[in-house]
Design an enzyme around this catalytic site. Structure first.
Site, PDB file in Angstrom:
ATOM      1  N   ASP A 174       3.243  -9.865  -8.066  1.00 16.09           N
ATOM      2  CA  ASP A 174       2.058  -8.145  -7.714  1.00 16.09           C
ATOM      3  C   ASP A 174       3.408  -7.130  -8.495  1.00 16.09           C
ATOM      4  O   ASP A 174       4.529  -7.599  -8.481  1.00 16.09           O
ATOM      5  CB  ASP A 174       2.766  -8.167  -6.293  1.00 16.09           C
ATOM      6  CG  ASP A 174       1.065  -7.132  -5.653  1.00 16.09           C
ATOM      7  OD1 ASP A 174       0.301  -6.504  -7.008  1.00 16.09           O
ATOM      8  OD2 ASP A 174       0.734  -7.241  -4.670  1.00 16.09           O
TER       9      ASP A 174
HETATM   10  C1  BGC Z   1      -1.321  -4.894  -5.106  1.00 18.56           C
HETATM   11  C2  BGC Z   1      -1.958  -5.285  -6.172  1.00 18.56           C
HETATM   12  C3  BGC Z   1      -2.501  -5.100  -7.826  1.00 18.56           C
HETATM   13  C4  BGC Z   1      -1.650  -4.381  -8.473  1.00 18.56           C
HETATM   14  C5  BGC Z   1      -1.828  -3.934  -9.432  1.00 18.56           C
HETATM   15  C6  BGC Z   1      -0.125  -3.722  -5.871  1.00 18.56           C
HETATM   16  O1  BGC Z   1       0.249  -2.641  -5.084  1.00 18.56           O
HETATM   17  O2  BGC Z   1      -0.916  -5.515  -4.502  1.00 18.56           O
HETATM   18  O3  BGC Z   1      -3.461  -6.066  -5.716  1.00 18.56           O
HETATM   19  O4  BGC Z   1      -3.462  -5.581  -8.924  1.00 18.56           O
HETATM   20  O5  BGC Z   1      -0.583  -3.050  -7.410  1.00 18.56           O
HETATM   21  O6  BGC Z   1      -2.130  -2.007  -9.243  1.00 18.56           O
END
Ligand code: BGC
Length: 820
Positions: A236
């Site tokens: 993530d």
């Molecule tokens: C989220 C993810 C997301 C990523 C990119 C993170 O804060 O938890 O689900 O894909 O950001 O935007």
């Protein structure tokens, strides 16, 4: 249960891929596993690798920009997608998103989100499918297969037990092995083994004491080892916070770049022998395999000629209508517009539909069909429609209205934005169509330290207007030449929350109809290199007491009142959890008073996750419309008029009272969450505790009635079961029924402990009024198996089981016995 589409293979042999890995220098290998910027991986011409781009997310393909000019199809919330209870619908959604990704040159879609509805307070509840692992897995598999059949990679996220948002970067989910296997890992396992998903995203949190990006047991052991996952584990965003531990813990790709732990530090760790180069090579191999699969390596190409179908909007509309759930109907629905003279449309969400939730899942749709437009088109010119907000529930005002705001420099509708360097010099200008300005790292002009937004607003009426300034940082606001300076500070130190729920300062502006107001907002950014700022505007308001009274008066004078209430994208969002399940502000009072004023009150709830509805028995009808996406108003009109049957079923238990919810708190205690309920999540725990919800798991009415006439069960533990269910449509309209099959040990016990019922299969059937249909529900052998903690493996526990068939977990019509 679903028919499987074979996923294409890489197109490049494994030996050849290994040969390419061997041709890369250590520095290049590390460049590859840390990515190039916020969304992409670097190209490496020496091995024929082209740029690979990623995009969020589960309600549409935003692309690499957050900009109203870069539009995307906006689908209903994932809770709605699951409410269709149909993997084929999920597959269609996945395919459409895959096709849109192809058009935007995106190779990896960061979706679906398959964490569980453990507590309804979870901020991303709307973004996940269900409280049930089987339903989540079936919908997830359909979605992944749809995306990947378009030649685009899907990403199962967030691995694993990332079920709430408070302290999300650090909390530890403490889960027994049985619950972990049967519930939280189950959708990931299905996506790997059934849909052959190409990426898994490693979560921020820890599970059983190990941060997920470092969780070698779950990433190397279970995911890659036991399940044979051959794709990429992407972190993530900003989740990799160590060098050796994350490298050895099974994470393959640290996003976004730059990452201080995996850049130079990883080169050094490999050089010094603290990380084996073979470990790095495996990550690179996986990334190249992915690159081949999505057609950006060597002579591979994205597969087939995939484009968005011309009727994509119509498909999104049909999906939204199909997902809506009819919760109450005392004869008022469907309405016949020919019998209506006057309809009062009231409610804070009637004028401002929450088409989506907040967070990284946000997309910028080309249009949103609001409730007024949707109803107007369906009801025709002969029905008089009146509108009132009724209550003020939005934290932020709406964006500047395009019909009343122009860029003073050009006179074009919208606003002007100018970027400034630290010395105040101009770095360029832009013309924007929306006043919500979000810039990811890397999307502001190089060296931007401040920006100025300018708009000339021409009010339509006299009175005190409201203006919002949003963002964390220092501001100079000039209104018709009058300056004010102030600073706004974010309530949270979570960067993402600062982006998603920026602080707001509200101003009152005395303005006259037709007399332009010059607005200039200069915003000095913090140090983060990104910005979330903007302006909001609203015309004069009545005092809230008077507004509610006006709505009630409108309702009393109408044939039917349609009350649209719900949440907003800064109530349901990534980055923070909800604090309670109440509808915001004075919503409940508004509904109760409108219902008392008009016996034909239809309430529409525009929310992605549970809210408490104390008035639900006092209204003529209740439709759960979800966060319905870009076609929301049109889909709602289809449902209210009966052009489409609201075919959704609740994918999660909906409580009558917050106090009844068996797992509610998202507060982190001693650094984590104890999943003490074990595998009895959701309706299973409601059943075990003998509690009755407002709407059980699987609940949903339709516009016809069904009789369950009989069920036959065949099969065994080794081959699985087939349950054939005969249902009769006993009502006056054609309809669709979701036949649900649950299993429970006959003595209610398993592994020496109480064991509540669980969903083991479902199928939907359609039947004309008066006709019968047979639903065939297959339960494969793997679904019958449970995790035996003593034996550390899956087993079908021998014994006698009750097979229960019905409309929802609280309405089981037929029971049969089977010996496994
Ligand atoms: C989220 C993810 C997301 C990523 C990119 C993170 O804060 O938890 O689900 O894909 O950001 O935007």
């Amino acid at each position: 249960m679903t028919t499987r589409t074979p996923t294409p293979d890489t197109g490049i042999g494994e030996d050849e891929l290994r040969g390419l890995v061997a041709r890369l220098s250590l520095a290049d290998k590390v460049r590859l596993v840390v990515g190039e910027d916020f969304w992409s991986l670097p190209e490496m011409p020496q091995i024929g690798l082209r740029k690979l781009r990623m995009s969020d997310g589960p309600v549409g393909v935003r692309g690499v920009l957050w900009d109203e000019r870069d539009t995307s199809l906006l689908f209903p919330s994932p809770t709605a997608q699951a409410a269709a209870w149909d993997p084929e619908v999920a597959r269609k959604i996945g395919y459409l998103m895959g096709a849109q990704a192809r058009e935007k040159d995106i190779h990896v879609l960061l979706a679906p989100t398959v964490n569980m509805h453990r507590t309804p307070l979870g901020g991303r509840h709307f973004e996940c499918y269900s409280e049930d692992p089987l339903l989540t897995a079936e919908i997830g598999v359909g979605f992944v297969e749809g995306v990947q059949s378009a030649g685009v990679a899907a990403t199962m996220k967030h691995y694993v037990a990332n079920d709430s948002e408070n302290e999300r970067m650090s909390y530890d989910s403490r889960i027994g092995e049985r619950a972990l296997r049967e519930v939280y890992l189950a959708p990931f396992r299905a996506a790997v083994q059934e849909a052959r998903v190409w990426l898994v995203m490693s979560a921020y949190n820890a599970t059983n004491g190990r941060s997920m990006t470092e969780n070698a047991r779950l990433q190397n052991g279970v995911l890659k080892g036991e399940w044979g996952f051959d794709g990429v584990v992407v972190s993530d965003w900003l989740a990799v916070r160590s060098t050796e531990a994350a490298a050895d813990g099974g994470t393959d790709l640290a996003m976004p770049a730059p990452n201080e732990f995996w850049g130079e530090a990883l080169v050094e760790a490999v050089t010094a022998g603290r990380v084996d180069e073979a470990v790095l090579d495996d990550k690179v191999l996986r990334i190249l395999r992915l690159a081949a699969r999505v057609g950006v390596l060597g002579d591979t190409a994205p597969r087939g000629d995939v484009t968005l179908p011309a009727d994509a909007d119509a498909q999104v509309r049909a999906i939204a209508a199909r997902a809506m759930v009819l919760l109450e109907n005392r004869g008022v629905l469907p309405v016949d517009p020919a019998k209506l003279a006057r309809v009062a449309v009231v409610g804070p969400n009637a004028g401002r539909l929450s088409s989506q939730g907040g967070g990284s899942a946000h997309v910028n749709p080309d249009h949103v069909v609001g409730i007024p437009e949707g109803l107007r088109a369906a009801f025709g010119p002969d029905v008089e429609l009146t509108f009132r907000q009724g209550a003020f529930t939005h934290r932020a005002l709406a964006d500047l209205p395009l019909d009343a705001s122009v860029d003073p420099a050009t006179g074009e509708a919208g606003l002007g934005v100018e970027f400034h360097a630290a010395d105040g010099s101009s770095l360029g200008t832009d013309h924007r169509l929306g006043s919500n300005l979000v810039f990811w790292p890397g999307t502001l002009p190089q060296g931007t330290a401040a920006l100025t937004a300018r708009a000339r607003l021409t009010p339509a009426v006299d009175g005190t207007h409201l203006l919002d300034v949003r963002g964390a940082g220092e501001f100079v606001l000039t209104l018709d030449g009058v300056r004010s300076e102030f600073a706004l500070v974010s309530e949270s130190n979570d960067t993402i929350e600062e982006l998603l729920r920026p602080p707001i300062k509200r101003f009152e502006v005395a303005a006259a109809a037709g007399v332009p107001v010059e607005v200039e907002m200069r915003y000095t950014l913090g140090e983060a290199g990104f910005a979330a700022t903007g302006l909001g505007w609203e015309g004069p308001r009545l005092a809230e007491d008077d507004e509610i009274a006006a709505a009630v008066a409108d309702a009393a004078a109408a044939d039917v009142a349609i009350v649209v209430v719900g949440t907003t994208d800064d109530i349901e969002s990534e980055g923070f959890d909800r604090t309670d399940l109440a509808l915001p502000g004075r919503t409940d009072e508004l509904v109760a008073r409108v219902a008392a004023a008009n016996p034909n009150t239809i309430v529409v709830v525009n929310a992605g996750s549970p809210v408490i509805m104390p008035w639900r028995h006092d209204v003529a009808a209740l439709v759960w419309a979800w966060l319905p996406g870009q076609e929301g108003g049109a889909a709602l009109a289809d449902v209210l008029t009966g052009a489409v049957e609201p075919g959704g079923r609740m994918p999660t238990t909906y409580p009558a009272d917050e106090a009844d919810v068996p797992v509610l708190s998202t507060e982190v205690v001693d650094g984590g969450h104890d999943y003490a309920e074990g595998s009895a999540i959701g309706y299973r725990l409601w059943a075990a505790r003998g509690l009755t919800p407002a709407y059980p798991f699987g609940y949903g009415l339709g516009y016809t009635d069904w009789a369950y006439e009989g069920a036959t069960v065949s099969g065994d533990a080794a081959h699985g079961l087939t349950v054939e269910v005969t249902v009769a449509n006993t009502g006056g309209r054609d309809g669709r029924e979701v036949v649900q099959v649950y299993l429970e040990p006959a003595d209610g016990r398993l592994f020496g402990a109480p064991e509540p019922l669980r969903l083991v299969g479902f199928a939907s059937v359609e039947a004309a009024a008066g006709a019968k249909a047979v639903a065939t529900v297959t339960v494969d052998a793997a679904t019958l198996a449970r995790w035996d903690e003593a034996a550390e493996g899956w087993t079908v526990v021998p014994g006698t089981y009750a097979v229960m068939v019905g409309r929802n977990a609280g309405d089981l019509r037929i029971a049969a016995e089977v010996v496994l």
